[in-house]
Design a protein around this motif. Structure first.
Motif, PDB file in Angstrom:
ATOM      1  N   PHE A   1       9.709  -6.899  -2.206  1.00  0.00           N
ATOM      2  CA  PHE A   1       8.417  -7.387  -2.883  1.00  0.00           C
ATOM      3  C   PHE A   1       8.120  -6.347  -3.683  1.00  0.00           C
ATOM      4  O   PHE A   1       7.430  -6.720  -4.802  1.00  0.00           O
ATOM      5  N   ALA A   2       8.169  -5.126  -3.522  1.00  0.00           N
ATOM      6  CA  ALA A   2       7.314  -4.097  -4.316  1.00  0.00           C
ATOM      7  C   ALA A   2       8.215  -2.917  -3.973  1.00  0.00           C
ATOM      8  O   ALA A   2       8.868  -2.590  -3.005  1.00  0.00           O
ATOM      9  N   ASP A   3       8.598  -2.057  -5.112  1.00  0.00           N
ATOM     10  CA  ASP A   3       9.196  -0.792  -5.051  1.00  0.00           C
ATOM     11  C   ASP A   3       8.492   0.424  -6.026  1.00  0.00           C
ATOM     12  O   ASP A   3       8.867   0.297  -7.422  1.00  0.00           O
ATOM     13  N   ASN A   4       7.786   1.317  -5.336  1.00  0.00           N
ATOM     14  CA  ASN A   4       7.022   2.040  -6.301  1.00  0.00           C
ATOM     15  C   ASN A   4       6.365   3.200  -5.700  1.00  0.00           C
ATOM     16  O   ASN A   4       6.428   3.375  -4.493  1.00  0.00           O
ATOM     17  N   ASN A   5       5.548   3.684  -6.391  1.00  0.00           N
ATOM     18  CA  ASN A   5       4.885   5.364  -5.743  1.00  0.00           C
ATOM     19  C   ASN A   5       3.936   4.723  -4.698  1.00  0.00           C
ATOM     20  O   ASN A   5       3.178   3.895  -4.915  1.00  0.00           O
ATOM     21  N   VAL A   6       3.520   5.705  -3.789  1.00  0.00           N
ATOM     22  CA  VAL A   6       2.560   5.206  -2.686  1.00  0.00           C
ATOM     23  C   VAL A   6       1.432   5.363  -3.299  1.00  0.00           C
ATOM     24  O   VAL A   6       0.488   4.579  -2.549  1.00  0.00           O
ATOM     25  N   SER A   7       1.148   5.759  -4.458  1.00  0.00           N
ATOM     26  CA  SER A   7      -0.109   5.899  -5.019  1.00  0.00           C
ATOM     27  C   SER A   7      -0.847   4.548  -5.520  1.00  0.00           C
ATOM     28  O   SER A   7      -2.028   4.422  -5.620  1.00  0.00           O
ATOM     29  N   VAL A   8       0.166   3.410  -5.711  1.00  0.00           N
ATOM     30  CA  VAL A   8      -0.548   2.254  -6.194  1.00  0.00           C
ATOM     31  C   VAL A   8      -1.091   1.554  -4.864  1.00  0.00           C
ATOM     32  O   VAL A   8      -1.571   0.382  -5.108  1.00  0.00           O
ATOM     33  N   ILE A   9      -0.703   1.646  -3.639  1.00  0.00           N
ATOM     34  CA  ILE A   9      -1.030   0.920  -2.405  1.00  0.00           C
ATOM     35  C   ILE A   9      -2.816   0.945  -2.602  1.00  0.00           C
ATOM     36  O   ILE A   9      -3.190   2.057  -2.308  1.00  0.00           O
ATOM     37  N   ASP A  10      -3.308  -0.231  -2.501  1.00  0.00           N
ATOM     38  CA  ASP A  10      -4.737  -0.483  -2.357  1.00  0.00           C
ATOM     39  C   ASP A  10      -5.021  -1.542  -1.407  1.00  0.00           C
ATOM     40  O   ASP A  10      -4.027  -2.146  -0.861  1.00  0.00           O
ATOM     41  N   GLU A  11      -6.133  -1.910  -1.268  1.00  0.00           N
ATOM     42  CA  GLU A  11      -6.546  -3.098  -0.329  1.00  0.00           C
ATOM     43  C   GLU A  11      -5.926  -4.289  -0.839  1.00  0.00           C
ATOM     44  O   GLU A  11      -5.415  -5.141  -0.212  1.00  0.00           O
ATOM     45  N   ASP A  12      -6.105  -4.477  -2.137  1.00  0.00           N
ATOM     46  CA  ASP A  12      -5.517  -5.613  -2.791  1.00  0.00           C
ATOM     47  C   ASP A  12      -3.911  -5.838  -2.498  1.00  0.00           C
ATOM     48  O   ASP A  12      -3.493  -6.803  -2.196  1.00  0.00           O
ATOM     49  N   PHE A  13      -3.175  -4.684  -2.388  1.00  0.00           N
ATOM     50  CA  PHE A  13      -1.807  -4.587  -2.166  1.00  0.00           C
ATOM     51  C   PHE A  13      -1.580  -5.239  -0.738  1.00  0.00           C
ATOM     52  O   PHE A  13      -0.743  -5.801  -0.373  1.00  0.00           O
ATOM     53  N   GLU A  14      -2.316  -4.314   0.167  1.00  0.00           N
ATOM     54  CA  GLU A  14      -2.129  -4.540   1.655  1.00  0.00           C
ATOM     55  C   GLU A  14      -2.537  -5.920   1.920  1.00  0.00           C
ATOM     56  O   GLU A  14      -1.600  -6.543   2.892  1.00  0.00           O
ATOM     57  N   THR A  15      -3.137  -6.783   1.297  1.00  0.00           N
ATOM     58  CA  THR A  15      -3.701  -8.071   1.511  1.00  0.00           C
ATOM     59  C   THR A  15      -2.472  -8.943   1.194  1.00  0.00           C
ATOM     60  O   THR A  15      -2.134  -9.612   1.788  1.00  0.00           O
ATOM     61  N   ALA A  16      -1.893  -8.722  -0.137  1.00  0.00           N
ATOM     62  CA  ALA A  16      -0.887  -9.288  -0.459  1.00  0.00           C
ATOM     63  C   ALA A  16       0.443  -9.222   0.406  1.00  0.00           C
ATOM     64  O   ALA A  16       1.210  -9.911   0.480  1.00  0.00           O
ATOM     65  N   LEU A  17       0.688  -7.881   0.798  1.00  0.00           N
ATOM     66  CA  LEU A  17       1.816  -7.950   1.596  1.00  0.00           C
ATOM     67  C   LEU A  17       1.766  -8.237   3.284  1.00  0.00           C
ATOM     68  O   LEU A  17       2.574  -9.000   3.835  1.00  0.00           O
ATOM     69  N   PHE A  18       0.557  -7.921   3.710  1.00  0.00           N
ATOM     70  CA  PHE A  18       0.434  -8.107   5.071  1.00  0.00           C
ATOM     71  C   PHE A  18      -0.613  -9.275   5.388  1.00  0.00           C
ATOM     72  O   PHE A  18      -0.638  -9.746   6.417  1.00  0.00           O
ATOM     73  N   GLY A  19      -1.465  -9.791   4.526  1.00  0.00           N
ATOM     74  CA  GLY A  19      -2.534 -10.756   4.720  1.00  0.00           C
ATOM     75  C   GLY A  19      -3.618 -10.123   5.052  1.00  0.00           C
ATOM     76  O   GLY A  19      -3.830  -8.871   5.254  1.00  0.00           O
TER      77      GLY A  19
END
Length: 269
Positions: free
Chosen positions: A228-246
């Motif tokens: 789904f994504a492959d990136n530096n951990v610095s890009v992880i934010d609330e929007d990304f968490e919601t997109a990945l985990f719900g």
């Protein structure tokens, strides 16, 4: 040089249940990477494929330049010699000493298993075992039975056992899921420090986002068996968490996805 290469791996169960669907990535020597994903995303299947407990339906996995081939047991043993594994379930032998448990980490380096028994082990192996125990801060517990240790101590002993392999890759599957927060931080600090000081490639499955962001340089997120994504951990934010985990966020893995069975398989190889 790449320490880990995963090339178009597809894993299908019962000819219709797709667990992994064309997963590809590479991890360079010395990188610290975390695998993220919801329950059922394919994390456990990927880990089992990396460690040779599952054979991909299609594609290939290469560790340190050697293809992981579960069908060739001797070849698989050779591949695993420099690959240290850390499991949630610790996998210690409870009724023997801490020292003996660490000596068992040398099983892949001797011709006969009794050579790792404390009564018969060479002076070189015994010295290395104590050095590994000292590195995890538990040399003073060398004669204590493993079943008398706390959870955090058991995981640190499991790490000492793994260090007996002199690994070039560490694969850690939910290494702190069974620990309280303080013990978990101590174990993560230890893993991160060991990987950094020895330039060991570290690949972890974690479900705690703050821990992943603190201890990894990069993440690979799986969703529905795909990257789904492959990136530096610095890009992880609330929007990304919601997109990945719900909206509910990441959860602990269910009991049937926990790695205890893998640990039992590892002992049989």
């Amino acid at each position: 040089m790449n320490a880990i290469e995963v090339n178009k791996v597809r894993k299908v169960y019962n000819q219709r249940d797709v667990a992994l669907d064309g997963v590809s990535f590479t991890i360079k020597e010395g990188e610290s990477v975390v695998i993220l994903g919801h329950n059922g995303s394919g994390k456990s299947t990927l880990f089992r494929t990396l460690t040779g407990f599952e054979e991909p339906t299609e594609g290939s996995v290469t560790l340190l330049g050697r293809e992981v081939d579960p069908g060739k047991r001797r070849h698989l043993r050779e591949t695993r010699k420099k690959v240290g594994m850390v499991f949630q379930a610790f996998g210690l032998v409870d009724n023997v000493s801490v020292f003996q448990n660490v000596l068992f980490g040398a099983l892949g380096q001797v011709k006969f298993a009794p050579a790792t028994y404390s009564l018969f082990a060479s002076e070189a192996l015994r010295t290395r075992a104590m050095e590994c125990l000292d590195r995890v801060g538990l040399a003073h517990l060398s004669e204590r039975r493993a079943d008398r240790l706390s959870g955090g101590q058991k995981q640190r002993i499991a790490i000492a056992r793994m260090l007996m392999q002199d690994p070039e890759i560490i694969l850690a599957d939910e290494p702190i899921a069974s620990l309280d927060p303080k013990a978990g931080r101590e174990v993560m600090d230890l893993l991160a420090d060991i990987a950094a000081e020895r330039n060991i490639t570290l690949l972890m499955i974690l479900h705690q986002i703050p821990i992943a962001k603190k201890y990894a340089d990069r993440f690979i997120a799986l969703k529905n068996g795909e990257v789904f994504a492959d990136n530096n951990v610095s890009v992880i934010d609330e929007d990304f968490e919601t997109a990945l985990f719900g909206s509910e966020g990441p959860k602990d893995p269910p009991a049937d996805e926990k790695p205890g069975s893998m640990e039992q398989e590892a002992k049989s190889l």
